[in-house]
Motif scaffolding. Structure first.
Motif, PDB file in Angstrom:
ATOM      1  N   SER A 112       0.862  -1.186   0.000  1.00  0.00           N
ATOM      2  CA  SER A 112       0.000   0.000   0.000  1.00  0.00           C
ATOM      3  C   SER A 112       0.891   1.227   0.000  1.00  0.00           C
ATOM      4  O   SER A 112       1.621   1.481   0.960  1.00  0.00           O
ATOM      5  CB  SER A 112      -0.917  -0.003   1.232  1.00  0.00           C
ATOM      6  N   GLU A 138      -4.015  -7.937  -2.109  1.00  0.00           N
ATOM      7  CA  GLU A 138      -4.706  -6.679  -2.375  1.00  0.00           C
ATOM      8  C   GLU A 138      -3.707  -5.550  -2.203  1.00  0.00           C
ATOM      9  O   GLU A 138      -3.030  -5.464  -1.171  1.00  0.00           O
ATOM     10  CB  GLU A 138      -5.894  -6.502  -1.439  1.00  0.00           C
ATOM     11  N   LEU A 140      -2.477  -1.253  -3.173  1.00  0.00           N
ATOM     12  CA  LEU A 140      -2.960   0.109  -3.386  1.00  0.00           C
ATOM     13  C   LEU A 140      -1.816   1.001  -3.857  1.00  0.00           C
ATOM     14  O   LEU A 140      -0.738   1.016  -3.264  1.00  0.00           O
ATOM     15  CB  LEU A 140      -3.543   0.684  -2.092  1.00  0.00           C
ATOM     16  N   LEU A 172      -5.205  -8.152  -6.828  1.00  0.00           N
ATOM     17  CA  LEU A 172      -5.978  -6.935  -7.052  1.00  0.00           C
ATOM     18  C   LEU A 172      -5.085  -5.725  -6.858  1.00  0.00           C
ATOM     19  O   LEU A 172      -4.353  -5.639  -5.867  1.00  0.00           O
ATOM     20  CB  LEU A 172      -7.157  -6.876  -6.075  1.00  0.00           C
ATOM     21  N   THR A 174      -5.618  -1.643  -6.583  1.00  0.00           N
ATOM     22  CA  THR A 174      -6.484  -0.466  -6.535  1.00  0.00           C
ATOM     23  C   THR A 174      -5.633   0.760  -6.789  1.00  0.00           C
ATOM     24  O   THR A 174      -4.582   0.942  -6.158  1.00  0.00           O
ATOM     25  CB  THR A 174      -7.176  -0.360  -5.163  1.00  0.00           C
ATOM     26  N   THR A 176      -5.927   4.990  -7.090  1.00  0.00           N
ATOM     27  CA  THR A 176      -6.772   6.163  -6.891  1.00  0.00           C
ATOM     28  C   THR A 176      -5.950   7.431  -7.095  1.00  0.00           C
ATOM     29  O   THR A 176      -4.778   7.490  -6.726  1.00  0.00           O
ATOM     30  CB  THR A 176      -7.400   6.192  -5.484  1.00  0.00           C
ATOM     31  N   TYR A 196      -8.173  -4.853 -11.513  1.00  0.00           N
ATOM     32  CA  TYR A 196      -7.815  -3.456 -11.306  1.00  0.00           C
ATOM     33  C   TYR A 196      -9.072  -2.655 -10.975  1.00  0.00           C
ATOM     34  O   TYR A 196     -10.090  -2.761 -11.669  1.00  0.00           O
ATOM     35  CB  TYR A 196      -7.140  -2.882 -12.566  1.00  0.00           C
ATOM     36  N   ASP A 197      -8.973  -1.881  -9.913  1.00  0.00           N
ATOM     37  CA  ASP A 197     -10.059  -0.987  -9.503  1.00  0.00           C
ATOM     38  C   ASP A 197      -9.467   0.420  -9.494  1.00  0.00           C
ATOM     39  O   ASP A 197      -8.682   0.768  -8.617  1.00  0.00           O
ATOM     40  CB  ASP A 197     -10.567  -1.388  -8.126  1.00  0.00           C
ATOM     41  N   ILE A 198      -9.855   1.227 -10.485  1.00  0.00           N
ATOM     42  CA  ILE A 198      -9.226   2.522 -10.717  1.00  0.00           C
ATOM     43  C   ILE A 198     -10.250   3.634 -10.529  1.00  0.00           C
ATOM     44  O   ILE A 198     -11.324   3.611 -11.150  1.00  0.00           O
ATOM     45  CB  ILE A 198      -8.626   2.596 -12.133  1.00  0.00           C
ATOM     46  N   THR A 199      -9.912   4.592  -9.664  1.00  0.00           N
ATOM     47  CA  THR A 199     -10.740   5.780  -9.467  1.00  0.00           C
ATOM     48  C   THR A 199      -9.857   6.999  -9.653  1.00  0.00           C
ATOM     49  O   THR A 199      -8.825   7.130  -8.984  1.00  0.00           O
ATOM     50  CB  THR A 199     -11.349   5.800  -8.055  1.00  0.00           C
TER      51      THR A 199
END
Length: 596
Positions: A112, A138, A140, A172, A174, A176, A196-199
């Protein structure tokens, strides 16, 4: 017709082709997708060994081997090799700075990393970097605040790479970015596996040379484009997607390429600009909201100003060519769902489209050879200078024209950039249209050579179920296939005498209600065709290979039957009609093209 995936060596772009689509002065090398050299074996590898472990900790990061330097909360990779990152940096950065001949693999193992004022991962120099997520982890990478310059580069993403970047893995990641992009790559960005979780406040994925995706589960929420490849160099700025799952919610365009956008397969759910409910208001000739009526010249000038502005809310967008071999697409867009400033080629795939403007728009050509396309909501269904439908299943609901073959730019009579007359042509496929404006509209040729076409056209007499540009030298011909087109009789056109197949037009003495059954039968009672109307109508145009000159047919509408004897290749009965093909903007046959 079978398309091939081809690779243009000179421009390193991928598109679909068959011989008639070859462009002049371009060298085409046919190849299968596995031979395109778009992905190397190394791009797919997610294993790792002989690695240095870097344990991240605020003010106390440490490595168990060489090739790593630590300065405060900045960890810099200085040698070629594989590095496993684990732990947390609440305000730090990973940098990669190795010779431009060296490759680096970064393995994220429950790592992270957040940077308050810059990129969490900054790749300054390398030949290539592989960013791998370890199985079951997971991770970040985040940028939390405004970007502050740390060198001469304009760092504006949570991941910022000046060189080629491949993302893969079995975990995963993430990403941001509160004020910038999610992932920025100044060369080629590849994704071959991983979740992939992209904001991001701006683009989710942004690259200069190309974005190439072989597989992956990708979710993007962005304040600008979902993914964008943009370059002012010829042949660069393209996007190639072999497969993957994509869930994109964006303020601007879902997937945008300044060069070719090629999709072989995949599952796509894209909402752009809040969806079709936020589409532009279309005005009629009198300045009122237009639902299948005449559009005013001022309205098109205002539309041109809107579309040439910086905002764009399209689903799939390309400056040159969109080529789709297959896939599943759910597109809900404030603007065009598919938009190309060049051409669109669709060979297969399933599409569910709701659009505040066009379902499918190309400034040059639209070609559909297969697939299932449902345009459930649109202003105009399919628009282009030349439209060829040779296969597939297409259903369209539109507030104005179902199909519109018009000029390549703004102006009356489709007088845009196209040097030839517009053409709308059907050689196969199954097509159903429910249009408030013209059902099938061409400012040039409207030709039916094959297929099954059912048109529930306009209920107002300012439009027709069929509308061609015969006054501009265009042809209105039927040479094969089966077609029924119903609607208001005031502007109703029928096929011309140069047709190779017989047709009839029946204008009724009274308006029939929605839900009325139409049956067309031979004199001996053999039923040739039946259709239940979706709306009111008083005009019917029908053509079928079963129609024979000199024979008599029974046209039953509800409980009333009209007898029609075919005395010519194009026979008309009843009053009204014959005034179509005015070829103006909006409901008169045209509309804005050449839009960004």
């Amino acid at each position: 017709m079978v398309y091939s995936v081809v690779w243009m060596k000179e421009s390193n772009s991928v598109w679909l082709t068959e011989p008639s689509f070859h462009l002049k002065d371009e060298t085409i090398a046919q190849a299968s997708s596995s031979d395109l050299n778009l992905f190397s074996n190394r791009d797919y590898r997610t294993d790792y060994s002989d690695y240095v472990t870097v344990t991240l900790s605020d003010g106390g990061s440490a490595a168990d081997g060489a090739g790593v330097s630590v300065s405060g909360s900045t960890v810099t990779i200085t040698q070629e090799g594989t590095y496993l990152l684990t732990g947390t940096l609440s305000d730090g950065q990973i940098q990669v700075s190795v010779p431009d001949t060296d490759k680096v693999q970064l393995v994220l193992d429950n790592a992270s990393i957040t940077s308050q004022n810059s990129a969490a991962l900054y790749i300054l120099e390398a030949d290539k970097v592989f960013l791998t997520t370890a199985a079951g982890t997971e991770n970040l990478l985040a940028s939390a605040g405004e970007y502050v310059a740390i060198d001469e580069n304009n760092i504006d993403g949570a991941v910022f790479s000046k060189t080629d970047l491949t993302m893969n893995g079995e975990g995963l990641l993430t990403v941001t970015s509160q004020t910038g992009h999610g992932v920025v790559c100044k060369d080629d960005l590849k994704i071959t596996s991983g979740s992939y979780d992209i904001t991001a406040a701006r683009d989710g994925l942004s690259a200069n040379d190309s974005i190439r995706i072989a597989a992956g589960d990708i979710s993007i929420q962005s304040g600008s484009d979902g993914m964008e490849a943009s370059s002012d160099k010829e042949g660069e700025g393209y996007i190639y997607i072999l497969s993957g799952t994509f869930d994109i919610t964006c303020e601007n365009d879902g997937i945008q390429a300044s060069s070719d956008l090629s999709i072989v397969n995949g599952s796509f759910a894209i909402t752009a600009g809040g969806g079709q409910v936020n589409g532009p208001e279309h005005m009629d000739f009198w300045g009122m909201p237009n639902f299948g009526g005449f559009a005013s010249e001022n309205a098109w000038e205002e539309a041109e100003e809107d579309y040439t502005g910086s905002d764009s809310h399209k689903g799939l967008k390309s400056d040159t060519r969109i080529a789709i071999l297959g896939g599943s697409f759910r597109l809900d867009t404030a603007d065009d769902a598919l938009h190309s400033n060049g051409e669109i080629l669709i060979s297969d795939g399933t599409f569910h489209i709701t659009s505040g403007d066009d379902g499918i728009h190309a400034d040059v050509n639209v070609t559909v050879d297969g697939g299932v396309i449902e345009i459930a909501q649109s202003y105009e269904g399919i628009e282009g200078h030349e439209i060829l439908i040779s296969g597939g299943e297409i259903s369209i609901v539109s507030e104005d024209d179902g199909f519109n073959a018009c000029g390549g730019g703004f102006g009356w009579y489709g007088g845009g950039s196209g040097s030839s007359l517009p053409q709308l042509r059907f050689t196969g496929g199954t097509v159903t249209v429910n249009a408030a404006g013209d059902g099938l509209d061409s400012n040039g040729d409207l030709i039916v050579d094959g297929g099954l076409i059912v048109v529930d056209g306009p209920t107002n007499s300012s439009n027709g179920a069929l509308d061609s540009g015969t006054e501009s030298g265009g042809k209105l011909q039927v040479n094969g296939g089966t077609l029924i087109a119903i609607g208001a009789s005031g502007m109703a056109e029928t096929f011309g005498s140069t047709s190779a197949q017989n047709s009839m037009r029946v204008n009724l003495s009274s308006t029939q209600a929605a839900g009325t059954q139409i049956t067309i039968a031979a004199e001996d009672g053999t039923v040739l065709f039946t259709h239940t109307s979706a709306k009111t109508f008083n005009s019917i145009v029908f053509s079928s290979p079963d129609l024979v000159q000199g024979e008599t047919y029974q046209v039953t509408v509800g409980s009333e039957t009209t007898t029609v004897t075919l005395n010519s290749v194009s026979t008309s009965t009843g009053s009204g009609g014959g005034m179509g093909g005015m070829g103006g903007p909006g409901g008169m046959g045209g509309g804005p093209g050449g839009r960004p």
